[in-house]
Design an enzyme around this catalytic site. Structure first.
Site, short mmCIF file in Angstrom:
data_model
loop_
_atom_site.label_atom_id
_atom_site.label_comp_id
_atom_site.label_asym_id
_atom_site.label_seq_id
_atom_site.Cartn_x
_atom_site.Cartn_y
_atom_site.Cartn_z
N HIS A 61 0.83 -1.21 0.00
CA HIS A 61 0.00 0.00 0.00
C HIS A 61 0.87 1.26 0.00
O HIS A 61 1.23 1.79 1.05
CB HIS A 61 -0.92 -0.01 1.22
CG HIS A 61 -2.03 0.99 1.14
ND1 HIS A 61 -3.32 0.69 1.51
CD2 HIS A 61 -2.06 2.27 0.72
CE1 HIS A 61 -4.09 1.76 1.32
NE2 HIS A 61 -3.34 2.73 0.86
N HIS A 63 1.63 5.12 -2.17
CA HIS A 63 1.21 6.14 -3.15
C HIS A 63 2.44 6.77 -3.77
O HIS A 63 3.15 7.52 -3.11
CB HIS A 63 0.34 7.20 -2.47
CG HIS A 63 -0.92 6.62 -1.89
ND1 HIS A 63 -2.04 6.38 -2.66
CD2 HIS A 63 -1.22 6.17 -0.64
CE1 HIS A 63 -2.98 5.83 -1.90
NE2 HIS A 63 -2.51 5.69 -0.67
N LEU A 64 2.71 6.44 -5.04
CA LEU A 64 3.89 6.98 -5.72
C LEU A 64 3.60 8.30 -6.44
O LEU A 64 4.52 8.99 -6.86
CB LEU A 64 4.47 5.96 -6.70
CG LEU A 64 5.05 4.68 -6.08
CD1 LEU A 64 5.55 3.74 -7.18
CD2 LEU A 64 6.16 4.99 -5.10
N ASP A 153 -8.43 2.84 -3.73
CA ASP A 153 -7.95 3.44 -2.49
C ASP A 153 -8.06 4.97 -2.51
O ASP A 153 -7.77 5.62 -3.50
CB ASP A 153 -6.50 3.05 -2.21
CG ASP A 153 -6.10 3.53 -0.82
OD1 ASP A 153 -6.84 3.24 0.12
OD2 ASP A 153 -5.08 4.23 -0.70
N HIS A 233 -5.75 -0.88 5.48
CA HIS A 233 -5.60 -0.11 6.72
C HIS A 233 -6.77 -0.19 7.71
O HIS A 233 -7.46 0.80 7.93
CB HIS A 233 -5.26 1.35 6.42
CG HIS A 233 -6.00 1.99 5.27
ND1 HIS A 233 -7.37 2.02 5.18
CD2 HIS A 233 -5.54 2.64 4.17
CE1 HIS A 233 -7.72 2.64 4.06
NE2 HIS A 233 -6.63 3.02 3.45
N ASN A 279 -6.28 9.25 6.84
CA ASN A 279 -7.55 8.58 6.64
C ASN A 279 -7.31 7.10 6.36
O ASN A 279 -6.69 6.79 5.35
CB ASN A 279 -8.29 9.22 5.46
CG ASN A 279 -9.70 8.71 5.36
OD1 ASN A 279 -10.24 8.13 6.30
ND2 ASN A 279 -10.31 8.89 4.19
N ASP A 306 0.75 2.64 3.80
CA ASP A 306 -0.10 3.73 3.27
C ASP A 306 0.75 5.00 3.11
O ASP A 306 0.30 6.10 3.44
CB ASP A 306 -1.31 3.97 4.17
CG ASP A 306 -2.37 4.84 3.50
OD1 ASP A 306 -2.22 5.16 2.30
OD2 ASP A 306 -3.35 5.21 4.18
N HIS A 310 2.84 14.35 0.63
CA HIS A 310 2.21 15.59 0.16
C HIS A 310 3.26 16.69 0.18
O HIS A 310 4.30 16.55 0.83
CB HIS A 310 1.05 15.99 1.08
CG HIS A 310 -0.11 15.05 1.04
ND1 HIS A 310 -0.95 14.95 -0.04
CD2 HIS A 310 -0.57 14.15 1.96
CE1 HIS A 310 -1.88 14.04 0.21
NE2 HIS A 310 -1.66 13.53 1.41
N GLY A 325 -2.99 12.12 5.25
CA GLY A 325 -1.92 11.18 4.94
C GLY A 325 -0.55 11.58 5.43
O GLY A 325 -0.25 12.76 5.58
ZN ZN Z 1 -6.90 4.22 1.88
#
Ligand code: ZN
Length: 430
Positions: A61, A63-64, A153, A233, A279, A306, A310, A325
């Site tokens: 999990h 985020h790229l 997601d 998550h 979240n 996760d 940002h 996040g």
């Molecule tokens: Zn999520």
């Protein structure tokens, strides 16, 4: 080309034992002592200095942020952060622009990942077109194009009919459905866990039932469809209980927990602090205790970060307006090791199972999560002895949004190898 890793401490049946590891053409050729007598001298020698060598960590999990959101992260910086954290395989979530919701877009992302990434990237496709509509993706097509699983997601699938049809389609294509569970009719405009702390701070709350009630719906749909249903998550006691009951009923459900939900609670939010906004949100101490119990009894199958980078501006100001996040790849192993293994709540082998072996097995990433002859040389050398401070300027991620900066931890990653090549070495600087 061959590389010999000398004086590595590896886990063998739960115990750390000293060995040498010979790598040839990206694969582990042999493990043992005096390997040169049989295999001759290696081209390169890496001294592990009797430090721990783990099978490369696996995080399903992440985020790229590429394509489309590259002010937050790129494939380059995100996978460098992964290597710095000891991860050799990451699952890339599809909430990017454009969303990989067709075979063509998935194929493009798989090609981009192969070209730019420093570790292996397993690519998610979305469940629905644009992650918002009720229109399902072509499950067979995205699988053929290289997607390893599907997920929306960032948002829950709001209607049971869409989720049920998605599960039937994914089951037929042999794809796991990894669900961000969140009922928007219950979520409201919350920014932290609903409860006494939110009340005290005067901030709007996100109730735990917005998560758990959707899992309850989904496990029954999963049973009816026969899909492998994976809950992203989990954060509440009720979520853990529903997953536990579903497993007992023989339903094919797995779940992950994020390190921050195991390490922090809403009671750590003493002021309006966007660095603690994510979240699902940090929950109560009772929820945290239930998550730990779920880890120990096997209800929770794996740890996933996760990782959600940002820009500084997006995480500034008030929790009311800042982005959800935090980053996780570069702090997960050390924070988990320090809080749970040093204190003997988990053994080192349990932690490696949760962060490598089980996510690889349960998501069908059969080349990952192992350290034995015949497997790819994906591994990390980790110093478990020396305490250090987590520092923002030592991170490779573009995101500086970590609440763990300043923590004193053990578990410093010294080197990470992917297919036998050095992806990260401690002499490399961010
Ligand atoms: Zn999520």
């Amino acid at each position: 080309m061959s590389t010999l890793i000398k004086d590595a401490k590896v886990l063998e049946a739960g115990h750390l034992t000293l060995t040498d590891i010979l790598i040839e053409n990206g694969h582990i050729e042999a493990m043992g002592h005096e390997l040169h007598t049989k295999y001759g001298a290696a081209d390169h020698v890496i001294c592990a200095g009797k430090h721990f060598v783990t099978p490369g960590l696996v995080d399903v999990h992440v985020h790229l942020r590429e394509p489309g959101l590259t002010d937050k992260e790129t494939i380059d910086t995100g996978t460098m952060a992964a290597a710095h954290g000891g991860f050799t395989t990451v699952g890339a979530m599809p909430n990017v622009e454009p969303v990989p919701d067709t075979p063509e877009k998935v194929a493009l992302m798989v090609a981009e990942n192969a070209q730019k990434a420093h570790v292996h990237v397993a690519q998610y496709a979305s469940i629905t077109k644009q992650r918002t509509s009720e229109e399902l993706v072509d499950f067979e097509g995205v699988k053929q194009a290289g997607a390893f699983a599907v997920s929306n997601d960032g948002s829950g699938v709001q209607t049971a009919e869409t989720m049920y049809q998605a599960m039937c389609g994914a089951a037929k294509a042999g794809l796991t459905v990894a669900a961000h569970v969140e009922d928007e009719s219950l979520k409201g405009d919350g920014v932290m866990n609903a409860g006494p702390v939110a009340d005290k701070l005067g901030l709007p709350g996100i109730p735990g039932i917005s998560e758990s009630s959707q899992i309850a719906r989904d496990v029954l749909l999963a049973e009816a469809s026969g899909v492998h249903y994976h809950v992203c998550h989990v954060s509440t006691a009720e979520s853990v209980r529903v997953v536990r009951d579903a497993k007992r009923a023989g339903i094919n459900v797995t779940c992950e927990v994020a390190p921050h939900h195991l390490l922090l609670t809403d009671e750590d939010i003493t002021m309006d602090n966007p660095m603690l906004k994510m979240n699902p949100p940090l929950r109560s101490p009772k929820d945290r205790a239930a998550l730990i119990a779920g880890l120990l009894d096997g209800t929770i199958d794996m740890i996933a970060t996760d990782h959600a980078p940002h820009t500084d501006a997006q995480k500034a100001g008030s929790m009311r307006t800042a982005a959800f996040g935090i980053t996780g790849l570069e702090t997960a192993f050390a924070t988990m090791y320090t809080t749970f293994v040093k204190t003997r709540i988990l053994t080192l082998s349990q932690l490696i199972d949760l962060m490598s072996t089980k996510p690889a097995q349960l998501f069908g990433l059969h080349q990952a999560g192992q350290l034995k002859p015949g497997t790819p040389a994906d591994l990390a050398i980790i110093d478990l002895e020396h305490q250090y401070e987590i520092k923002a300027d030592q991170m490779f991620s573009k995101g500086h949004n970590s609440p763990f900066v300043g923590w004193q931890v053990y578990g410093d990653v010294l080197m990470t190898l992917v297919d036998g090549q050095v992806a990260y070495g401690k002499d490399q600087h961010a």
